[in-house]
Design a protein around this motif. Sequence first.
Motif, PDB file in Angstrom:
ATOM      1  N   LEU A 131       0.849  -1.186   0.000  1.00 36.44           N
ATOM      2  CA  LEU A 131       0.000   0.000   0.000  1.00 36.44           C
ATOM      3  C   LEU A 131       0.885   1.236   0.000  1.00 36.44           C
ATOM      4  O   LEU A 131       1.877   1.307   0.722  1.00 36.44           O
ATOM      5  N   ILE A 132       0.517   2.224  -0.831  1.00 38.89           N
ATOM      6  CA  ILE A 132       1.252   3.490  -0.909  1.00 38.89           C
ATOM      7  C   ILE A 132       0.269   4.616  -0.636  1.00 38.89           C
ATOM      8  O   ILE A 132      -0.736   4.763  -1.343  1.00 38.89           O
ATOM      9  N   VAL A 133       0.545   5.405   0.408  1.00 43.44           N
ATOM     10  CA  VAL A 133      -0.311   6.533   0.779  1.00 43.44           C
ATOM     11  C   VAL A 133       0.459   7.818   0.527  1.00 43.44           C
ATOM     12  O   VAL A 133       1.541   8.023   1.088  1.00 43.44           O
ATOM     13  N   VAL A 134      -0.101   8.683  -0.315  1.00 40.13           N
ATOM     14  CA  VAL A 134       0.554   9.944  -0.667  1.00 40.13           C
ATOM     15  C   VAL A 134      -0.329  11.102  -0.208  1.00 40.13           C
ATOM     16  O   VAL A 134      -1.471  11.233  -0.647  1.00 40.13           O
ATOM     17  N   GLN A 135       0.190  11.931   0.674  1.00 33.66           N
ATOM     18  CA  GLN A 135      -0.550  13.089   1.150  1.00 33.66           C
ATOM     19  C   GLN A 135      -0.075  14.340   0.424  1.00 33.66           C
ATOM     20  O   GLN A 135       1.100  14.688   0.469  1.00 33.66           O
TER      21      GLN A 135
ATOM     22  N   SER B 155      -6.040  14.515  -0.572  1.00 27.92           N
ATOM     23  CA  SER B 155      -6.046  15.923  -0.967  1.00 27.92           C
ATOM     24  C   SER B 155      -5.464  16.759   0.171  1.00 27.92           C
ATOM     25  O   SER B 155      -5.414  16.311   1.318  1.00 27.92           O
ATOM     26  N   PRO B 156      -4.991  17.990  -0.108  1.00 22.93           N
ATOM     27  CA  PRO B 156      -4.389  18.826   0.944  1.00 22.93           C
ATOM     28  C   PRO B 156      -5.328  19.046   2.117  1.00 22.93           C
ATOM     29  O   PRO B 156      -6.526  19.242   1.944  1.00 22.93           O
ATOM     30  N   PHE B 157      -4.764  19.014   3.332  1.00 21.72           N
ATOM     31  CA  PHE B 157      -5.556  19.303   4.526  1.00 21.72           C
ATOM     32  C   PHE B 157      -5.955  20.782   4.543  1.00 21.72           C
ATOM     33  O   PHE B 157      -5.255  21.621   3.985  1.00 21.72           O
TER      34      PHE B 157
ATOM     35  N   SER C  67      -7.477   6.139  -6.097  1.00 19.56           N
ATOM     36  CA  SER C  67      -8.377   6.318  -4.955  1.00 19.56           C
ATOM     37  C   SER C  67      -7.977   7.617  -4.269  1.00 19.56           C
ATOM     38  O   SER C  67      -6.895   7.708  -3.684  1.00 19.56           O
ATOM     39  N   VAL C  68      -8.834   8.646  -4.355  1.00 19.76           N
ATOM     40  CA  VAL C  68      -8.511   9.969  -3.820  1.00 19.76           C
ATOM     41  C   VAL C  68      -9.349  10.230  -2.572  1.00 19.76           C
ATOM     42  O   VAL C  68     -10.579  10.260  -2.627  1.00 19.76           O
ATOM     43  N   PHE C  69      -8.673  10.428  -1.451  1.00 25.55           N
ATOM     44  CA  PHE C  69      -9.318  10.698  -0.166  1.00 25.55           C
ATOM     45  C   PHE C  69      -9.502  12.202  -0.016  1.00 25.55           C
ATOM     46  O   PHE C  69      -8.533  12.966  -0.039  1.00 25.55           O
ATOM     47  N   ASP C  70     -10.746  12.642   0.140  1.00 24.91           N
ATOM     48  CA  ASP C  70     -11.058  14.061   0.268  1.00 24.91           C
ATOM     49  C   ASP C  70     -10.946  14.484   1.737  1.00 24.91           C
ATOM     50  O   ASP C  70     -11.847  14.253   2.538  1.00 24.91           O
ATOM     51  N   SER C  71      -9.843  15.136   2.084  1.00 23.32           N
ATOM     52  CA  SER C  71      -9.609  15.528   3.481  1.00 23.32           C
ATOM     53  C   SER C  71     -10.653  16.509   3.985  1.00 23.32           C
ATOM     54  O   SER C  71     -11.012  16.504   5.172  1.00 23.32           O
ATOM     55  N   ASP C  72     -11.156  17.365   3.108  1.00 23.13           N
ATOM     56  CA  ASP C  72     -12.150  18.368   3.489  1.00 23.13           C
ATOM     57  C   ASP C  72     -13.447  17.738   3.987  1.00 23.13           C
ATOM     58  O   ASP C  72     -14.204  18.376   4.713  1.00 23.13           O
TER      59      ASP C  72
ATOM     60  N   GLU D 198      -6.854  12.191  14.651  1.00 19.51           N
ATOM     61  CA  GLU D 198      -7.612  10.965  14.889  1.00 19.51           C
ATOM     62  C   GLU D 198      -8.770  10.826  13.903  1.00 19.51           C
ATOM     63  O   GLU D 198      -9.017   9.727  13.372  1.00 19.51           O
ATOM     64  N   LEU D 199      -9.464  11.922  13.640  1.00 18.50           N
ATOM     65  CA  LEU D 199     -10.579  11.872  12.689  1.00 18.50           C
ATOM     66  C   LEU D 199     -10.095  11.471  11.298  1.00 18.50           C
ATOM     67  O   LEU D 199     -10.716  10.633  10.626  1.00 18.50           O
ATOM     68  N   VAL D 200      -8.983  12.061  10.865  1.00 16.75           N
ATOM     69  CA  VAL D 200      -8.451  11.743   9.544  1.00 16.75           C
ATOM     70  C   VAL D 200      -7.985  10.290   9.489  1.00 16.75           C
ATOM     71  O   VAL D 200      -8.265   9.560   8.524  1.00 16.75           O
ATOM     72  N   GLY D 201      -7.270   9.846  10.531  1.00 17.13           N
ATOM     73  CA  GLY D 201      -6.758   8.477  10.544  1.00 17.13           C
ATOM     74  C   GLY D 201      -7.860   7.437  10.487  1.00 17.13           C
ATOM     75  O   GLY D 201      -7.771   6.456   9.732  1.00 17.13           O
ATOM     76  N   ARG D 202      -8.913   7.648  11.257  1.00 15.66           N
ATOM     77  CA  ARG D 202     -10.026   6.693  11.267  1.00 15.66           C
ATOM     78  C   ARG D 202     -10.799   6.724   9.948  1.00 15.66           C
ATOM     79  O   ARG D 202     -11.198   5.683   9.417  1.00 15.66           O
TER      80      ARG D 202
END
Length: 250
Positions: free
Chosen positions: A65-69, A166-168, A196-201, A225-229
């Motif tokens: 798994l590769i996670v890119v912020q 996506s940017p925080f 797979s794009v995670f929308d931080s907003d 914690e909210l973002v991690g979960r």
Amino acid sequence: MKILIIGDRHVGGYGLTAGQISFVGHFIRQISETGRAVSVEAYVHSTLSGVHSTLSQLPLERYDLIVVQGGQGCLDHPAGLGALLVRNTDNLPDMSGDVILPDWLQPIRKTEPSGLLNQLSKMGKLLLVKGLVAIGQLPRLHTVRHELTKLLTLLRPHRHKVIVLSPFPHREPIYQWLRQQGKSLFMRSEVRQSFSVFDSDAVVQPREEYFQTNKPGYLNAIGHELVGRALFDFYLAAPTIVAIHSIRRS
């Protein structure tokens, strides 16, 4: 399970106190609770070009798994607003990690006017930047678009195991607006169709309850914690992530 995570200072939990963990820690803890053995390799960079440089030197095929912020350097580089007018970010110091930089590499910090003058100053800067974008004269935006395209091209052969964040958000209006411009590049349909794009907003908003008191651009323990979960839930549901099937079977 071998996980690679790369992003800005949030990856290491910048500004958190002892005993508090970053979104990465919460994410990994959730995966570990499924019974899987997890090893993590993490890197910190403040620009997408720095992320690309590191990824290009790593054996990406070896990670599950590769996670890119897309971090703070996506558009609002820590060197300040002047960096928005620079086309090539290779000319700027990569102010990442918690390293103490020499004075001559530190961003220039001016004493801002207080009260009404401070608000007017911020409003003026925001209007200026919006105007530059409107007439296509903000070089940094074009640079980031090029950097992101280059990065995603590198990751494309591994897209089945990549999550892009996506940017925080940021509590300062001008930087929040800039990050929204950066976010729009991540949320383009052609990107979301391949990755797979995670929308931080969708998880944290630019409000004080999610951010550190004296660092309006950095999440506090609650925000992390909210973002991690939420990232873990997204990971389980992401249709392009092949690795999730083994978790579900277990």
